[in-house]
Design a protein around this motif. Structure first.
Motif, mmCIF file in Angstrom:
data_model
loop_
_atom_site.group_PDB
_atom_site.id
_atom_site.type_symbol
_atom_site.label_atom_id
_atom_site.label_comp_id
_atom_site.label_asym_id
_atom_site.label_seq_id
_atom_site.Cartn_x
_atom_site.Cartn_y
_atom_site.Cartn_z
ATOM 1 N N ARG A 47 0.816 -1.207 0.000
ATOM 2 C CA ARG A 47 0.000 0.000 0.000
ATOM 3 C C ARG A 47 0.853 1.262 0.000
ATOM 4 O O ARG A 47 1.992 1.249 0.448
ATOM 5 C CB ARG A 47 -0.921 0.022 1.237
ATOM 6 N N LEU A 48 0.243 2.330 -0.478
ATOM 7 C CA LEU A 48 0.758 3.677 -0.285
ATOM 8 C C LEU A 48 -0.375 4.519 0.269
ATOM 9 O O LEU A 48 -1.507 4.430 -0.224
ATOM 10 C CB LEU A 48 1.231 4.291 -1.617
ATOM 11 N N ASP A 49 -0.095 5.327 1.288
ATOM 12 C CA ASP A 49 -1.111 6.242 1.803
ATOM 13 C C ASP A 49 -1.663 7.084 0.664
ATOM 14 O O ASP A 49 -0.930 7.466 -0.258
ATOM 15 C CB ASP A 49 -0.524 7.168 2.872
ATOM 16 N N ARG A 50 -2.938 7.394 0.739
ATOM 17 C CA ARG A 50 -3.578 8.154 -0.330
ATOM 18 C C ARG A 50 -2.840 9.444 -0.698
ATOM 19 O O ARG A 50 -2.673 9.754 -1.888
ATOM 20 C CB ARG A 50 -5.026 8.464 0.068
ATOM 21 N N PRO A 51 -2.366 10.245 0.265
ATOM 22 C CA PRO A 51 -1.683 11.496 -0.118
ATOM 23 C C PRO A 51 -0.320 11.297 -0.766
ATOM 24 O O PRO A 51 0.226 12.228 -1.349
ATOM 25 C CB PRO A 51 -1.522 12.236 1.224
ATOM 26 N N VAL A 52 0.238 10.098 -0.658
ATOM 27 C CA VAL A 52 1.617 9.846 -1.086
ATOM 28 C C VAL A 52 1.660 9.413 -2.551
ATOM 29 O O VAL A 52 0.839 8.614 -3.008
ATOM 30 C CB VAL A 52 2.261 8.762 -0.199
ATOM 31 N N GLY A 53 2.637 9.934 -3.282
ATOM 32 C CA GLY A 53 2.851 9.518 -4.661
ATOM 33 C C GLY A 53 4.080 8.639 -4.775
ATOM 34 O O GLY A 53 4.882 8.526 -3.850
ATOM 35 N N GLY A 54 4.226 8.022 -5.956
ATOM 36 C CA GLY A 54 5.437 7.265 -6.213
ATOM 37 C C GLY A 54 5.172 5.869 -6.732
ATOM 38 O O GLY A 54 4.061 5.523 -7.146
ATOM 39 N N ILE A 55 6.188 5.041 -6.693
ATOM 40 C CA ILE A 55 6.189 3.771 -7.398
ATOM 41 C C ILE A 55 5.481 2.668 -6.619
ATOM 42 O O ILE A 55 5.590 2.584 -5.397
ATOM 43 C CB ILE A 55 7.650 3.375 -7.736
#
Length: 222
Positions: A47-55
């Motif tokens: 997962r990535l937190d919703r506000p976070v961008g990236g790969i």
């Protein structure tokens, strides 16, 4: 929406997740990355937190998902992040080891004692890449983070607890919690490495943050 699909084959898809987009459907019913990709059978590996961008990497089938999920559980899927932190760390390299408890009612986590019910160990390493003095925000530091565990809001909580809150973080940075204007958290999923689920080949993919403040005040060399 144009997405940066970095790599895909019949087993996996590696993509750059834009900030503010959920990595899968959630209770908000907002459009998520899987739907934007138009591949509803994609399986979430991490997962990535919703506000976070990236790969990110998704699995395209059950076998690939099982293999990659096992790598996650065995800490063999490597994840590195870039962060702009407020302040300057005392050490250029350090390991942070804490125990975190998730507060479900407010969708946050906090550092607690080891023997608290629900506490889970959280471990990360950071490396200081560069520090810049700014007129508006004072001292800002570019850090590279290597996750050893994958806890809820781990990087955000641990850095805040270490007096290195993330620029723009409206949950764990007291300065930004008081601001009325929305800010994009300066946390980016920079690198991911894993063994391909069928080819037994270790793959590494990278993605750099957008050319915008506060990222663009640094000479990003990683």
């Amino acid at each position: 929406m144009d997405l940066n699909i970095i790599f895909q084959d019949k087993n996996i898809l590696v993509v750059e997740k834009p900030p503010k987009i959920p990595c899968q459907s959630d209770k908000t019913n907002d459009i998520d990355l899987i739907n934007i990709l138009g591949q509803p059978k994609l399986r979430l590996v991490h997962r990535l937190d919703r506000p976070v961008g990236g790969i990110m990497v998704y699995a395209k089938n059950k076998k690939a998902n099982s293999n990659l999920s096992k790598q996650v559980s065995e800490h063999k899927l490597c994840k590195e992040y870039l962060v702009v932190a407020c302040g300057k760390p005392k050490n250029t390299k350090e390991e942070l080891r804490d125990y975190l408890k998730k507060l479900k009612t407010v969708n946050m986590s906090k550092v607690v004692e080891k023997d608290i019910k629900g506490a889970k160990e959280a471990v990360l390493k950071y490396e200081l890449l560069e520090t810049v003095e700014t007129l508006e925000d004072g001292t800002l530091s570019l850090l590279k983070i290597t996750l050893k565990t994958g806890r809820h809001h781990q990087i955000r909580v641990q850095l805040s607890n270490a007096n290195l809150p993330i620029w723009g973080d409206r949950k764990y940075n007291k300065v930004f919690m008081k601001k009325k204007k929305w800010t994009q958290i300066a946390l980016w999923s920079y690198k991911i490495g894993f063994t391909h689920p069928t080819k037994n080949q270790f793959l590494t993919f990278t993605s750099l943050p957008y050319d915008e403040y506060p990222w663009n005040i640094f000479n990003i060399v990683v």
